[in-house]
Design an enzyme around this catalytic site. Structure first.
Site, PDB file in Angstrom:
ATOM      1  N   GLN A  10      73.144  52.421  47.689  1.00  0.00           N
ATOM      2  CA  GLN A  10      74.549  52.506  48.091  1.00  0.00           C
ATOM      3  C   GLN A  10      74.824  53.715  48.963  1.00  0.00           C
ATOM      4  OE1 GLN A  10      76.492  49.702  47.341  1.00  0.00           O
ATOM      5  NE2 GLN A  10      74.345  49.263  46.878  1.00  0.00           N
TER       6      GLN A  10
ATOM      7  N   HIS B 175      74.742  53.243  52.754  1.00  0.00           N
ATOM      8  CA  HIS B 175      75.809  52.495  53.420  1.00  0.00           C
ATOM      9  C   HIS B 175      76.626  53.370  54.358  1.00  0.00           C
ATOM     10  CE1 HIS B 175      76.055  48.353  52.169  1.00  0.00           C
ATOM     11  NE2 HIS B 175      75.889  48.656  50.899  1.00  0.00           N
TER      12      HIS B 175
ATOM     13  N   HIS C 152      80.592  49.158  41.690  1.00  0.00           N
ATOM     14  CA  HIS C 152      79.381  48.597  41.080  1.00  0.00           C
ATOM     15  C   HIS C 152      78.989  49.448  39.882  1.00  0.00           C
ATOM     16  CE1 HIS C 152      78.942  47.848  45.536  1.00  0.00           C
ATOM     17  NE2 HIS C 152      78.814  46.618  45.086  1.00  0.00           N
TER      18      HIS C 152
ATOM     19  N   ASP D 283      74.405  41.767  45.781  1.00  0.00           N
ATOM     20  CA  ASP D 283      74.806  41.846  47.183  1.00  0.00           C
ATOM     21  C   ASP D 283      74.394  40.607  47.971  1.00  0.00           C
ATOM     22  OD1 ASP D 283      76.206  44.170  47.348  1.00  0.00           O
ATOM     23  OD2 ASP D 283      74.602  45.366  48.219  1.00  0.00           O
TER      24      ASP D 283
END
Length: 424
Positions: free
Chosen positions: A251, A254, A320, A353
């Site tokens: 993550q 990102h 998440h 995802d």
């Protein structure tokens, strides 16, 4: 990553970019230009910001077919299987209306109807996000939406990513427009000579897309204004440090504003994960972005007990949440606030995802306290129906009139009382 003892003021909330006045004025000007000039404004802004002058906004069937032909067949099959998984999961969310019988043939009912048209914004330009196509289109199709439109920016040669067009083809979506940014949101909301307006706009984008969605909200519906990605991992001594570190970085890569947090009851695991994060960063292709995320918003917290850790997770309400503990399913039952939960060692966040079937469009910045991920309900509307017979009206008209007069609404009372006798 910085290691701290868990405290009561733990938070995911960040000072996120919400747009400055100049950006807001730019967006408003773009929207007004699209309203006034339609296709020409969209083309002009595409040339200005994406570097290509379009002759036509709509993607041709030939372009879609060529993209599918250019794709590796193995990847195409992966996309098809992911789409089937997503469809199967979302079909379980289907809602149906009801009819509640009353006395004497009267009834109350609720009709659940799909939206007529929706527009999906897919970020693009230098990147390709076929998963965004699957996650946004499929719940709309399951809901029964008649018209699904995709808007996505082209590159400097006027081309769209093959993977995005292939994903659209798998879902039989052919109405696709080469447009991005605020001009795409305006065109979807208000229409142009080429594009019919839609009823709702979904999908993520940059700050200009986010501001444009805020501006058009009310004229059309939107899904949410999603912030940068977040992950929280709840782990005990049974977790593997290299796997936890990899999931945190999944993550962090990102966005420099992404947030990755580990809460653990094991000091040994905390130290090992911090070491692993640094080690894995050094070979990560998006190291610069991930490192900024980790340094600014990455944390490892040591909790004194699992109960304290669970309480912190509920306070965070992360987008998440991975639970990598003994009896992970039992621990998950104590979680009230999370966008999506991933249980156990083999359910890492990217499984959701791309492939498992759950939706990856999720509430961020602690809004999971009151918001849900994208689902079939986002693409339906509910209409109530009332049918009173004369007998049911006679039984209830005095009560209704009294309640109307209680609120000072004489016209309401008279509307009820005006019935009940034969009219000449």
């Amino acid at each position: 990553m910085e290691i701290q003892t868990l405290t009561a003021d733990i938070s995911l909330k960040r000072q996120l970019e919400t747009g400055n006045e100049m950006q807001l004025q730019t967006v408003r000007a773009v929207i007004e230009d699209v309203k006034q000039q339609g296709d020409e404004a969209v083309k002009a802004y595409t040339e200005k910001w994406d570097g290509f002058r379009l002759e036509k906004l709509r993607v041709t069937q030939e372009e879609i077919d060529a993209a599918v032909q250019a794709m590796d067949e193995v990847i195409l099959q992966d996309l098809r299987e992911a789409a089937a998984n997503i469809r199967r999961y979302h079909e379980q969310q289907s809602r149906y209306g009801f009819k509640l019988p009353l006395e004497d043939g009267s009834y109350l009912a609720q009709r659940i109807l799909p939206l007529t048209s929706v527009g999906l914004y897919v970020p693009g330009g230098s990147a390709a996000y076929p998963s965004s196509v699957l996650m946004n289109v499929i719940p709309a199709q399951v809901a029964g939406v008649e018209r699904v439109v995709i808007a996505t920016p082209c590159d400097a040669t006027g081309k769209l990513p093959d993977a995005v067009l292939a994903a659209a083809s798998i879902l039989d979506i052919t109405e696709i427009y080469k447009m991005g940014g605020a001009q795409a949101i305006a065109a979807l909301a208000y229409g142009t000579e080429t594009i019919q307006p839609v009823d709702k706009i979904t999908g993520p984008g940059n700050i200009f897309v986010a501001l444009a969605k805020r501006e058009v909200f009310g004229d059309v519906a939107i899904d949410m204004i999603a912030g940068p990605s977040e992950i929280a991992i709840l782990a005990d001594e049974t977790a593997y440090a290299d796997e936890v570190a990899a999931d945190l970085l999944s993550q962090a890569e990102h966005d420099a504003l992404a947030c990755a947090i580990l809460i653990t009851t094991s000091e040994q695991l905390a130290q090992a994960v911090a070491t692993q994060v640094e080690k894995q960063l050094q070979t990560l292709p998006r190291e610069s972005i991930a490192r900024q995320s980790v340094e600014r918003f990455g944390r490892i917290y040591i909790a004194s007990s699992m109960a304290e850790a669970v309480e912190a997770i509920n306070q965070l309400a992360p987008e998440h949440l991975e639970i990598v503990t003994k009896n992970a399913e039992a621990v998950s039952e104590q979680i009230r606030h999370a966008g999506a939960i991933f249980l156990g060692r083999y359910s890492s966040e990217p499984v959701g995802d791309y492939f498992a079937g759950t939706n990856h469009v999720l509430p961020t910045n602690s809004t999971a306290r009151f918001a849900s991920g994208l689902n079939v309900d986002d693409f339906i509307k509910k209409t109530s129906v009332v049918y009173y017979t004369e007998k049911t009206w006679q039984q209830n008209a005095p009560k209704i009139a009294r309640l109307a007069r209680l609120e000072g609404l004489e016209g309401h009372a008279r509307a009820v009382e005006s019935r009940g006798w034969e009219k000449e």
